[in-house]
Every structure is written in C-alpha cells, then in structure tokens.
Design a protein around this motif. Structure first.
Motif, mmCIF file in Angstrom:
data_model
loop_
_atom_site.group_PDB
_atom_site.id
_atom_site.type_symbol
_atom_site.label_atom_id
_atom_site.label_comp_id
_atom_site.label_asym_id
_atom_site.label_seq_id
_atom_site.Cartn_x
_atom_site.Cartn_y
_atom_site.Cartn_z
ATOM 1 N N GLY A 175 -23.184 -38.226 -20.034
ATOM 2 C CA GLY A 175 -23.101 -38.597 -18.626
ATOM 3 C C GLY A 175 -23.377 -40.076 -18.419
ATOM 4 O O GLY A 175 -22.911 -40.676 -17.447
ATOM 5 N N ASP A 205 -17.760 -36.117 -13.741
ATOM 6 C CA ASP A 205 -18.625 -35.745 -12.614
ATOM 7 C C ASP A 205 -18.094 -36.277 -11.281
ATOM 8 O O ASP A 205 -18.099 -35.573 -10.278
ATOM 9 C CB ASP A 205 -20.060 -36.263 -12.844
ATOM 10 C CG ASP A 205 -20.735 -35.560 -14.008
ATOM 11 O OD1 ASP A 205 -20.276 -34.470 -14.398
ATOM 12 O OD2 ASP A 205 -21.730 -36.104 -14.536
ATOM 13 N N GLY A 218 -18.524 -31.774 -15.139
ATOM 14 C CA GLY A 218 -17.709 -31.612 -16.353
ATOM 15 C C GLY A 218 -17.269 -30.182 -16.603
ATOM 16 O O GLY A 218 -16.064 -29.891 -16.647
HETATM 17 O O1 KG4 Z 1 -25.489 -35.423 -22.880
HETATM 18 P P1 KG4 Z 1 -25.673 -34.907 -21.525
HETATM 19 O O2 KG4 Z 1 -26.220 -33.505 -21.360
HETATM 20 O O3 KG4 Z 1 -26.613 -35.830 -20.674
HETATM 21 C C1 KG4 Z 1 -26.612 -37.219 -20.826
HETATM 22 O O4 KG4 Z 1 -27.217 -37.717 -21.806
HETATM 23 O O5 KG4 Z 1 -25.955 -37.847 -19.962
HETATM 24 O O6 KG4 Z 1 -24.257 -35.012 -20.803
HETATM 25 C C2 KG4 Z 1 -24.033 -34.589 -19.521
HETATM 26 C C3 KG4 Z 1 -22.590 -34.888 -19.184
HETATM 27 C C4 KG4 Z 1 -22.278 -34.641 -17.709
HETATM 28 O O7 KG4 Z 1 -21.530 -35.743 -17.233
HETATM 29 C C5 KG4 Z 1 -21.430 -33.376 -17.751
HETATM 30 O O8 KG4 Z 1 -20.526 -33.259 -16.684
HETATM 31 C C6 KG4 Z 1 -20.724 -33.529 -19.083
HETATM 32 O O9 KG4 Z 1 -21.711 -34.050 -19.945
HETATM 33 N N1 KG4 Z 1 -20.227 -32.244 -19.595
HETATM 34 C C7 KG4 Z 1 -18.921 -31.954 -19.749
HETATM 35 C C8 KG4 Z 1 -18.856 -30.616 -20.209
HETATM 36 N N2 KG4 Z 1 -20.134 -30.139 -20.325
HETATM 37 C C9 KG4 Z 1 -20.955 -31.152 -19.941
HETATM 38 N N3 KG4 Z 1 -17.817 -32.690 -19.536
HETATM 39 C C10 KG4 Z 1 -16.642 -32.131 -19.781
HETATM 40 N N4 KG4 Z 1 -16.484 -30.844 -20.189
HETATM 41 C C11 KG4 Z 1 -17.558 -30.065 -20.424
HETATM 42 N N5 KG4 Z 1 -17.394 -28.812 -20.847
#
Ligand code: KG4
Ligand code: ZN
Length: 386
Positions: A175, A205, A218
């Motif tokens: 994110g 997002d 996501g």
């Molecule tokens: O790594 P993370 O849990 O947190 C950070 O370190 O930012 O990533 C969260 C991000 C969010 O923007 C979320 O929408 C995205 O990962 N995300 C996805 C999916 N699952 C989570 N984006 C696209 N498709 C998914 N299935």
C-alpha cells in the motif's frame, strides 16, 4: 564455557500499520534455512477502519495498544501438530491437539518492525519489545518492514524455506511502496526502481474508492474485476518504456477519474455519486475495475521482467499486499517462466502484513549476528531499506 543452544526460538512483533501481529519461529543455530513455524497470530483492524475508507492513524495506535498483549500471549500458546499425529493408546483414534504454553524464557531472540510505517503504530510494537527485552536481557533485532515483504517469498505454501538462487530481484508491491530490489545474497541488496508517485496498492485503493468499493480496495477491486472485460477501456500504462526501473500510477488514477466523471459516476472530488443513472452500471463498474487492474498488473509484470533480464537474475521474488492479487500472480509466473526465471511468490496469506514474514527476516539477521540490545532500537516512520 557457555553452552550453545542448538535450536533458536525467535519471536517477532509487527505493528507498522493496521495489523497487530506476533509470530514465533524455530531454526538451527547458524542456519536460518532450517526454519519452521511455531506460531503466527494476526489481529486485523480492517473493520475498525472500514467506515473511514482508509487507516485512521490514531485509532490504529490505540487498537495496537489494546491488542498487543493478547496477540503476544496467543503466539505463546502453541498448538502442537506433532501431538495431533500421535496415536491414542486406546485404539486408532487420534488425540486432540495438545496446547503447550511457551513463556518468554523459551524465547532466545526478539525481533520487531522499527519502520517504515505509522509512527504511533510502530511505537507500540517497538516499546513492547523493548519492555520484553529489558526485563529478560534478550537480544533484539530491529527490522525494516519491507524486509518482511521480501522474506515472505522465502517460504513456500508448505511452510518450508526455499531460498532463491542469486542474483535475484524482488518486486515489493504494497500500500505504501512499489520497489524493485536487486538481491546479491540473503541480506545484501540495492533498490534499483521505485514509484515516482503512488504505490501500486495505493492505486488499487484509490480507484476502488472511486468505484464505491470498501476499504481495503485491492481485494474488493480484484473481486469486481472478475466479471468485467479488461479490454473495454484502454487506460494508460505509464512509464512502460521509460528506460529505467521506475513506476508511476497517478496518471492511471486520473484517467479512471476522468472516465468515471464523464459517466457521472463520481463528482469533482472523485467521490462516488449515489444512484448514478447510467445504463448497465454494474457492467460498466466491473469493466472499469478489470481494465484498471490489468493496466496496473501489465506495468508491474513488464517492468519487473525487463529489470530481471537486464540484471540477468535467476530468481524473481514477489511480496507485499498486492502480491495477493490473482492476476498478478498468474501473469508474473507465466512471463517469468517464458524467460527461464524462477518465481518465488509470497504465499497469499503472507503477502499482506503479518509477523511471520518479519520473523523469517529476523532469523536471517540473527544468524548473521545483527543483534543489539533494547537500548539501541527505536521506531522510525521513514526508515530506509538498506
Ligand atoms: O503489504 P500491505 O498489507 O500493507 C502495506 O505495507 O502497505 O499491503 C496492503 C495493500 C493495500 O493497498 C491493498 O489494497 C493491497 O495491498 N492488496 C491488494 C490485494 N490484497 C491486498 N491489491 C490487489 N489485489 C489484492 N488481492
Ligand atoms: Zn506491508
């Protein structure tokens, strides 16, 4: 002479954003590749932040303070799989799983995410670990959150370590970050590409929000895209041929905004318009979701593979929340295979934030001797990946 323990148990804590997490791993002294998972607990705050459409920092740190102790205690309550497999003396039936309570005394080292992330959230985890370490005199490892996203792809779906062959390239898509990191070995690395504006997860997002989808966008956008036609709209693939390894996603976001505004589906502030009157609105939303998702994935795959070829890497690692995306997993695996590059995808449940990924990173640092004492660690919201 001090006795050297053969097996090391390491406990990791992660509180950088909106997940309160604790995990314990065990590995042979001097060899992190022997790592096995003892426990992994994640308390998600998704429901808390949903009504705000994103993470509300003060609520996040308060929730971490409330959750950290129960999550830590839960990680120490280990259900033994071995016990589950033991035969009962009375017959063929199996005994119920035995629960064994570890204590801080059983832990040899502590690891914690020191940054980057929300400062109020990071402080909760770091101070908790400082407290544990000062009370028990145990060594501490301060970790960069992004290392967790890289090391998550060291473990396969069967929770066994599969180290990449070097040189390797890691695509970290979360994110807050979109990075291409060249790995010379397990711990030596160099960032060779980054985003010049929004991160890939942020693009998911923000576009999801314009489509009226709930936080986190996501997974919701990817679900909606399943019934859409990715070819229905031609959204930009920025910096595809920029000649460097950088990314840009704000042009895509703006392009989706203009399209939705021209259809009367969002207002000038990019907020979704309730009851927008257009024909076949469900199909339009799904098509836009599918086309936007494909544009993001196409850029990630093309640029990661181009960088992998340029640097003649042998393995490609993919981690971070966006690595949970089915289309990205499919396309990057397929394209890497065509280029004879071995792909290590982080398991879906370890792509988003968790403490097990941090514990794996911690184990590699422990073996490398990168430990310190509680006085020397601190939370740093903008910690850089080294
Ligand atoms: O790594 P993370 O849990 O947190 C950070 O370190 O930012 O990533 C969260 C991000 C969010 O923007 C979320 O929408 C995205 O990962 N995300 C996805 C999916 N699952 C989570 N984006 C696209 N498709 C998914 N299935
Ligand atoms: Zn993350």
């Amino acid at each position: 002479m001090a006795l050297t323990k053969e097996k090391i148990k390491l406990l990791a804590i992660e509180t950088s954003c909106d997940e309160t997490a604790a995990a314990i791993v065990e590995f042979n002294q001097g060899d992190a590749s022997t790592l096995s998972v003892v426990s992994s607990v994640v308390a998600s705050q998704i429901n808390l932040h949903k009504k705000y459409g994103g993470v509300f920092p003060e609520l996040a740190s308060r929730a971490h303070s409330q959750k950290i102790l129960p999550v830590y205690k839960e990680a120490l309550r280990v259900t033994s799989k071995q016990a589950n497999r033991r035969k009962s003396t009375k017959g063929d039936s199996y005994l119920p799983p035995a629960t064994c309570h570890l204590s801080l005394n059983d832990i040899d080292a502590l690891a914690v995410t020191a940054g980057p992330g929300l400062i109020g959230s990071l402080i909760v985890g770091v101070e908790f670990v400082r407290g544990l370490a000062s009370a028990s005199n145990k060594p501490v490892i301060a970790l960069n959150h992004l290392e967790g996203h890289i090391f998550a792809s060291f473990i396969n779906e069967n929770t066994k370590i599969e180290e990449p062959t070097y040189p390797a390239l890691a695509l970290v898509v979360s994110g807050g970050h979109t990075l291409l990191v060249l790995l010379k070995n397990n711990l030596e690395r160099e960032i060779i590409g980054t985003t010049v504006d929004d991160a890939a997860g942020e693009a998911f997002d923000k576009i999801a929000r314009m489509l009226g989808l709930p936080y986190p966008g996501g997974p919701a956008l990817s679900k909606l895209a399943e019934s859409g036609n990715p070819g229905a709209y031609d959204f930009p693939r920025s910096m595809l041929h920029s000649g460097d390894n950088n990314f840009s996603f704000s042009g895509l976001k703006t392009s989706v905004f203009y399209k939705l505004r021209s259809l009367g589906m969002v207002d000038n502030k990019a907020e979704p318009v309730a009851n927008a009157k257009i024909d076949d609105i469900d199909k339009v939303r799904a098509d836009i979701a599918a086309a936007a998702q494909t544009a993001i994935v196409d850029v990630l795959v093309s640029k990661a593979i181009a960088a992998a070829r340029q640097h003649k890497v042998r393995s490609l690692l993919v981690g971070g929340g966006v690595a949970a995306n089915t289309l990205l997993r499919k396309k990057i695996s397929h394209t890497a295979k065509q280029n004879n590059i071995k792909v290590h995808l982080s398991p879906v449940n370890l792509s988003t934030d968790n403490a097990l990924s941090m514990a794996i990173a911690g184990a590699y640092h422990y073996v490398n001797g990168d430990v310190t004492s509680w006085q020397n660690i601190d939370a740093n919201a903008s910690l850089q990946l080294k």
